[in-house]
Design a protein around this motif. Structure first.
Motif, PDB file in Angstrom:
ATOM      1  N   TYR A 259       0.842  -1.213   0.000  1.00  0.00           N
ATOM      2  CA  TYR A 259       0.000   0.000   0.000  1.00  0.00           C
ATOM      3  C   TYR A 259       0.875   1.261   0.000  1.00  0.00           C
ATOM      4  O   TYR A 259       0.686   2.172  -0.799  1.00  0.00           O
ATOM      5  N   ARG A 260       1.850   1.279   0.880  1.00  0.00           N
ATOM      6  CA  ARG A 260       2.669   2.496   1.003  1.00  0.00           C
ATOM      7  C   ARG A 260       3.537   2.737  -0.229  1.00  0.00           C
ATOM      8  O   ARG A 260       3.876   3.865  -0.542  1.00  0.00           O
ATOM      9  N   ASN A 261       3.932   1.637  -0.892  1.00  0.00           N
ATOM     10  CA  ASN A 261       4.778   1.798  -2.077  1.00  0.00           C
ATOM     11  C   ASN A 261       3.974   1.851  -3.371  1.00  0.00           C
ATOM     12  O   ASN A 261       4.558   1.916  -4.467  1.00  0.00           O
ATOM     13  N   GLY A 262       2.651   1.763  -3.256  1.00  0.00           N
ATOM     14  CA  GLY A 262       1.808   1.801  -4.449  1.00  0.00           C
ATOM     15  C   GLY A 262       2.013   0.593  -5.353  1.00  0.00           C
ATOM     16  O   GLY A 262       1.945   0.699  -6.577  1.00  0.00           O
ATOM     17  N   LEU A 263       2.274  -0.566  -4.744  1.00  0.00           N
ATOM     18  CA  LEU A 263       2.513  -1.788  -5.527  1.00  0.00           C
ATOM     19  C   LEU A 263       1.275  -2.681  -5.486  1.00  0.00           C
ATOM     20  O   LEU A 263       0.612  -2.774  -4.451  1.00  0.00           O
ATOM     21  N   ALA A 264       0.986  -3.360  -6.579  1.00  0.00           N
ATOM     22  CA  ALA A 264      -0.147  -4.303  -6.602  1.00  0.00           C
ATOM     23  C   ALA A 264       0.418  -5.716  -6.537  1.00  0.00           C
ATOM     24  O   ALA A 264       0.706  -6.327  -7.561  1.00  0.00           O
ATOM     25  N   LEU A 265       0.622  -6.228  -5.323  1.00  0.00           N
ATOM     26  CA  LEU A 265       1.256  -7.548  -5.188  1.00  0.00           C
ATOM     27  C   LEU A 265       0.242  -8.683  -5.204  1.00  0.00           C
ATOM     28  O   LEU A 265       0.571  -9.820  -5.547  1.00  0.00           O
ATOM     29  N   ARG A 266      -0.983  -8.376  -4.787  1.00  0.00           N
ATOM     30  CA  ARG A 266      -2.003  -9.423  -4.671  1.00  0.00           C
ATOM     31  C   ARG A 266      -2.201 -10.119  -6.015  1.00  0.00           C
ATOM     32  O   ARG A 266      -2.422  -9.464  -7.030  1.00  0.00           O
ATOM     33  N   GLY A 267      -2.080 -11.446  -6.002  1.00  0.00           N
ATOM     34  CA  GLY A 267      -2.277 -12.209  -7.231  1.00  0.00           C
ATOM     35  C   GLY A 267      -0.995 -12.392  -8.025  1.00  0.00           C
ATOM     36  O   GLY A 267      -0.958 -13.157  -8.984  1.00  0.00           O
ATOM     37  N   SER A 268       0.076 -11.687  -7.629  1.00  0.00           N
ATOM     38  CA  SER A 268       1.299 -11.799  -8.439  1.00  0.00           C
ATOM     39  C   SER A 268       2.399 -12.610  -7.732  1.00  0.00           C
ATOM     40  O   SER A 268       3.468 -12.808  -8.295  1.00  0.00           O
ATOM     41  N   ILE A 269       2.124 -13.054  -6.483  1.00  0.00           N
ATOM     42  CA  ILE A 269       3.178 -13.786  -5.759  1.00  0.00           C
ATOM     43  C   ILE A 269       2.887 -15.283  -5.883  1.00  0.00           C
ATOM     44  O   ILE A 269       1.898 -15.781  -5.339  1.00  0.00           O
ATOM     45  N   ARG A 270       3.732 -15.984  -6.622  1.00  0.00           N
ATOM     46  CA  ARG A 270       3.481 -17.425  -6.831  1.00  0.00           C
ATOM     47  C   ARG A 270       4.697 -18.240  -6.438  1.00  0.00           C
ATOM     48  O   ARG A 270       5.779 -18.071  -6.997  1.00  0.00           O
ATOM     49  N   PHE A 271       4.491 -19.130  -5.452  1.00  0.00           N
ATOM     50  CA  PHE A 271       5.566 -20.050  -5.049  1.00  0.00           C
ATOM     51  C   PHE A 271       5.414 -21.346  -5.843  1.00  0.00           C
ATOM     52  O   PHE A 271       4.318 -21.906  -5.892  1.00  0.00           O
ATOM     53  N   PRO A 272       6.498 -21.820  -6.451  1.00  0.00           N
ATOM     54  CA  PRO A 272       6.387 -23.046  -7.252  1.00  0.00           C
ATOM     55  C   PRO A 272       6.186 -24.268  -6.358  1.00  0.00           C
ATOM     56  O   PRO A 272       6.911 -24.445  -5.374  1.00  0.00           O
ATOM     57  N   ALA A 273       5.190 -25.103  -6.683  1.00  0.00           N
ATOM     58  CA  ALA A 273       4.915 -26.281  -5.855  1.00  0.00           C
ATOM     59  C   ALA A 273       5.100 -27.549  -6.671  1.00  0.00           C
ATOM     60  O   ALA A 273       4.801 -27.578  -7.870  1.00  0.00           O
ATOM     61  N   ALA A 274       5.582 -28.607  -6.001  1.00  0.00           N
ATOM     62  CA  ALA A 274       5.684 -29.924  -6.646  1.00  0.00           C
ATOM     63  C   ALA A 274       4.320 -30.609  -6.568  1.00  0.00           C
ATOM     64  O   ALA A 274       3.484 -30.236  -5.736  1.00  0.00           O
ATOM     65  N   ALA A 275       4.117 -31.614  -7.416  1.00  0.00           N
ATOM     66  CA  ALA A 275       2.833 -32.329  -7.383  1.00  0.00           C
ATOM     67  C   ALA A 275       2.730 -33.160  -6.101  1.00  0.00           C
ATOM     68  O   ALA A 275       3.740 -33.575  -5.535  1.00  0.00           O
ATOM     69  N   GLY A 276       1.510 -33.367  -5.634  1.00  0.00           N
ATOM     70  CA  GLY A 276       1.276 -34.233  -4.457  1.00  0.00           C
ATOM     71  C   GLY A 276       1.438 -33.491  -3.152  1.00  0.00           C
ATOM     72  O   GLY A 276       1.935 -32.357  -3.119  1.00  0.00           O
ATOM     73  N   ASN A 277       0.995 -34.179  -2.076  1.00  0.00           N
ATOM     74  CA  ASN A 277       1.102 -33.571  -0.749  1.00  0.00           C
ATOM     75  C   ASN A 277       2.282 -34.167   0.005  1.00  0.00           C
ATOM     76  O   ASN A 277       2.572 -35.358  -0.144  1.00  0.00           O
ATOM     77  N   ALA A 278       2.914 -33.355   0.829  1.00  0.00           N
ATOM     78  CA  ALA A 278       3.986 -33.886   1.677  1.00  0.00           C
ATOM     79  C   ALA A 278       3.351 -34.884   2.652  1.00  0.00           C
ATOM     80  O   ALA A 278       2.215 -34.677   3.087  1.00  0.00           O
ATOM     81  N   PRO A 279       4.077 -35.974   3.012  1.00  0.00           N
ATOM     82  CA  PRO A 279       3.513 -36.912   3.992  1.00  0.00           C
ATOM     83  C   PRO A 279       3.294 -36.213   5.337  1.00  0.00           C
ATOM     84  O   PRO A 279       4.056 -35.298   5.681  1.00  0.00           O
ATOM     85  N   ALA A 280       2.252 -36.639   6.058  1.00  0.00           N
ATOM     86  CA  ALA A 280       1.948 -35.978   7.340  1.00  0.00           C
ATOM     87  C   ALA A 280       3.121 -36.153   8.302  1.00  0.00           C
ATOM     88  O   ALA A 280       3.704 -37.242   8.404  1.00  0.00           O
ATOM     89  N   ALA A 281       3.457 -35.085   9.005  1.00  0.00           N
ATOM     90  CA  ALA A 281       4.580 -35.145   9.951  1.00  0.00           C
ATOM     91  C   ALA A 281       4.176 -36.005  11.155  1.00  0.00           C
ATOM     92  O   ALA A 281       3.061 -35.881  11.654  1.00  0.00           O
ATOM     93  N   PRO A 282       5.087 -36.868  11.638  1.00  0.00           N
ATOM     94  CA  PRO A 282       4.756 -37.686  12.813  1.00  0.00           C
ATOM     95  C   PRO A 282       4.911 -36.888  14.115  1.00  0.00           C
ATOM     96  O   PRO A 282       5.541 -35.829  14.123  1.00  0.00           O
ATOM     97  N   ALA A 283       4.340 -37.423  15.197  1.00  0.00           N
ATOM     98  CA  ALA A 283       4.584 -36.838  16.528  1.00  0.00           C
ATOM     99  C   ALA A 283       5.994 -37.237  16.952  1.00  0.00           C
ATOM    100  O   ALA A 283       6.464 -38.330  16.629  1.00  0.00           O
ATOM    101  N   LEU A 284       6.662 -36.335  17.689  1.00  0.00           N
ATOM    102  CA  LEU A 284       8.053 -36.598  18.088  1.00  0.00           C
ATOM    103  C   LEU A 284       8.169 -37.004  19.553  1.00  0.00           C
ATOM    104  O   LEU A 284       9.253 -37.307  20.023  1.00  0.00           O
ATOM    105  N   GLY A 285       7.048 -36.954  20.287  1.00  0.00           N
ATOM    106  CA  GLY A 285       7.126 -37.213  21.727  1.00  0.00           C
ATOM    107  C   GLY A 285       7.758 -36.028  22.451  1.00  0.00           C
ATOM    108  O   GLY A 285       8.567 -36.202  23.373  1.00  0.00           O
ATOM    109  N   LEU A 286       7.404 -34.832  22.020  1.00  0.00           N
ATOM    110  CA  LEU A 286       7.975 -33.613  22.634  1.00  0.00           C
ATOM    111  C   LEU A 286       7.529 -33.506  24.088  1.00  0.00           C
ATOM    112  O   LEU A 286       6.395 -33.864  24.425  1.00  0.00           O
ATOM    113  N   ARG A 287       8.394 -32.980  24.950  1.00  0.00           N
ATOM    114  CA  ARG A 287       8.026 -32.894  26.360  1.00  0.00           C
ATOM    115  C   ARG A 287       7.177 -31.644  26.617  1.00  0.00           C
ATOM    116  O   ARG A 287       7.298 -30.634  25.890  1.00  0.00           O
TER     117      ARG A 287
END
Ligand SMILES: CC(=O)N[C@H]1[C@@H](OP(=O)(O)OP(=O)(O)OC[C@H]2O[C@@H](n3ccc(=O)[nH]c3=O)[C@H](O)[C@@H]2O)O[C@H](CO)[C@@H](O)[C@@H]1O[C@H](C)C(=O)N[C@@H](C)C(=O)N[C@@H](CCC(=O)O)C(=O)O
Ligand code: ATP
Length: 452
Positions: A113-141
């Motif tokens: 807003y302050r810099n007068g930039l239109a970023l919405r819709g223009s920021i794209r992070f490249p993603a690989a196909a598929g979902n990452a496997p669910a992270a397991p519990a680590l037994g954190l204390r």
């Protein structure tokens, strides 16, 4: 590469080059570059090394380092905001890419807003196909790593957790002496994490980089999440209040939230991402989410333990440049708001003693208070409460003999209040309400404490 020069508008690509932790030293390197320019290396140092990690913990740490790499990249990406974003050395799934787009678009909302930039819709992070496997519990204390920022909010959380008997480590990032003094004053175990931005950022700033606000709480949260996994603890606790979810209403633009990464939308998204992608038993939550700024101020006022140590004035926290001679500069929006928010709950001599002066009797500060009241101005781009909280606090003070003749309060009652229509009574804003991510058992123990 040696003749490469930073030229904001000529840059085509932002690269997440690589990241890694040395478990022997606790040093994390986050490496970025524009096009084929020099590497920009941010360094995070987590005390407690060497870290002995089994295979599951080592994997969780790797994922936490990558998440930190991706979130901390916002400081560097913003310097040129190129269209092309590349991630080298590892890949992310579509869920992570969507999460990052959300953080970059909203967290850079004020910057855009302050810099007068239109970023919405223009920021794209490249993603690989598929979902990452669910992270397991680590037994954190069971143990809370609580972020401390030197202001009132985290101190309210720390004291609340203490009252509920939760074992905690008070944790901060950076070399602020003020935060160190507050942490020391808690008398609790502490952890001070080092952070050094890549020096090129400052050089690029001098050479015309885009500059402005970044979602620093997102970065701090990712740092603490990594530290929690390394130390084998199950909770990362922040102190972001309900009011942080509401931004400034800008005519012709809509809502722009300076504190977006302190808001509920970010908290929910990060908490869920950490459980699914880092460790299923890692909890991230804000202890103050159900409270308004005024309710936090009321809690803080109950003890004077930190009166001569804390400060909410952000001018204390610059990496570069000057810091104020006193803990409270007295002229910024945070000083104005915190003075106003504490005034209904503290004796006047105590409050004036904390700030070293009475900000509500200083007519030169009228414009600053008007912005807080959303009177002829929008709410400042700062960590301050909603306009209705400032109005309710001011209306309350206008009834108090010890405050009502002070210049700012007197003018409010005479000139502003008659134009406002309904102003909520302060009690209605002290009610505990709204969504939160606090673990059920802890909330059952704390609810009454925070509501009283
Ligand atoms: C202390 C402060 O308020 N800094 C903001 C200020 O930066 P300034 O140039 O005056 O000084 P430095 O803080 O020393 O920063 C030097 C440059 O480095 C950039 N930078 C800094 C930290 C970082 O993590 N990434 C960076 O890229 C910075 O942009 C400077 O160029 O103005 C800047 C521009 O508006 C702000 O970006 C600085 O804000 C800091 C990142 C900061 O830590 N601010 C917190 C006090 C803050 O605003 N917290 C918010 C939380 C908002 C959220 O959603 O997380 C709050 O309390 O509301
Ligand atoms: N340097 C830091 N290291 C770790 N956590 C931080 C740091 N600075 C801020 N935080 C955390 O970020 C969150 C938002 O910061 P904020 O400045 O609103 O809180 P605060 O300093 O506790 O209180 P106040 O609003 O009075 O300044 C809080 O949970 C705070 O603990």
């Amino acid at each position: 590469m040696s003749d490469w020069r930073f030229s904001r508008d000529a840059i085509g690509c932002f690269r997440f080059v690589r990241c890694g932790l040395d478990a022997a030293t606790g040093v994390v390197q986050l490496v970025y570059a524009f096009d084929d320019g020099p590497e920009m290396v941010e360094i995070i140092t987590i005390p407690g090394a060497p870290f002995a990690l089994d295979a599951a913990a080592a994997q969780a740490v790797e994922r936490a380092v990558q998440l930190l790499h991706l979130l901390a990249g916002v400081s560097y990406y913003k310097a040129a905001v190129p269209r092309d974003i590349r991630i080298e050395g590892y890949s992310i799934d579509a869920g992570t890419a969507a999460f990052l787009t959300d953080v970059y678009e909203n967290g850079l909302g004020e910057f855009a807003y302050r810099n007068g930039l239109a970023l919405r819709g223009s920021i794209r992070f490249p993603a690989a196909a598929g979902n990452a496997p669910a992270a397991p519990a680590l037994g954190l204390r069971e143990h809370a790593m609580v972020a401390i920022g030197g202001g009132k909010d985290s101190l309210v959380s720390i004291e609340s957790l203490r009252s509920a008997g939760v074992v905690q480590t008070v944790t901060w990032i950076g070399s602020s002496q003020l935060i160190a003094a507050c942490a020391d004053r808690t008398g609790l175990p502490t952890l001070n994490i080092g952070r050094q931005l890549a020096p090129q950022l400052f050089e690029y700033n001098r050479n015309g980089a885009w500059n402005g606000h970044i979602p620093v709480t997102a970065v701090n949260s990712a740092i603490l999440a990594l530290a929690a996994v390394l130390h084998g603890v199950d909770q990362v606790v922040f102190s972001n209040e309900r009011s942080a979810s509401y931004g400034s209403m800008i005519e012709g633009t809509g809502e722009v939230n300076h504190q977006w990464s302190k808001g509920w939308a970010f908290e929910k998204a990060l908490a869920s991402h950490l459980r699914s992608h880092v460790a299923a038993d890692l909890r991230y939550y804000s202890l103050l989410r159900p409270l308004s700024e005024l309710a936090v101020a009321r809690q803080f006022a109950k003890s004077d333990r930190y009166d001569q140590h804390f400060s909410s004035c952000n001018r204390n926290f610059h990496i570069m440049g000057e810091r104020p001679a006193q803990r409270w500069c007295g002229i910024c929006p945070k000083c104005h708001f915190v003075f106003l928010a504490l005034a209904p709950f503290m004796s006047k001599p105590r409050l004036v003693g904390i700030f070293g002066r009475n900000l509500l009797d200083d007519a030169t500060q009228t414009g600053g208070f008007d912005a807080l009241l959303e009177y002829r101005d929008h709410k400042p781009f700062e960590c301050v409460g909603e306009g209705q909280e400032s109005r309710a606090a001011m209306a309350f003070l206008a009834q108090r003999p010890e405050w009502r003749e002070d210049a700012i309060v007197e003018r409010f009652a005479r000139e502003i209040l008659p134009k406002l229509g309904d102003v909520p009574v302060i009690e209605s804003l002290l009610v505990i309400s709204g969504e939160h991510g606090i673990p059920d058992a802890l909330w059952a123990r704390l609810r009454a404490h925070l509501a009283a």
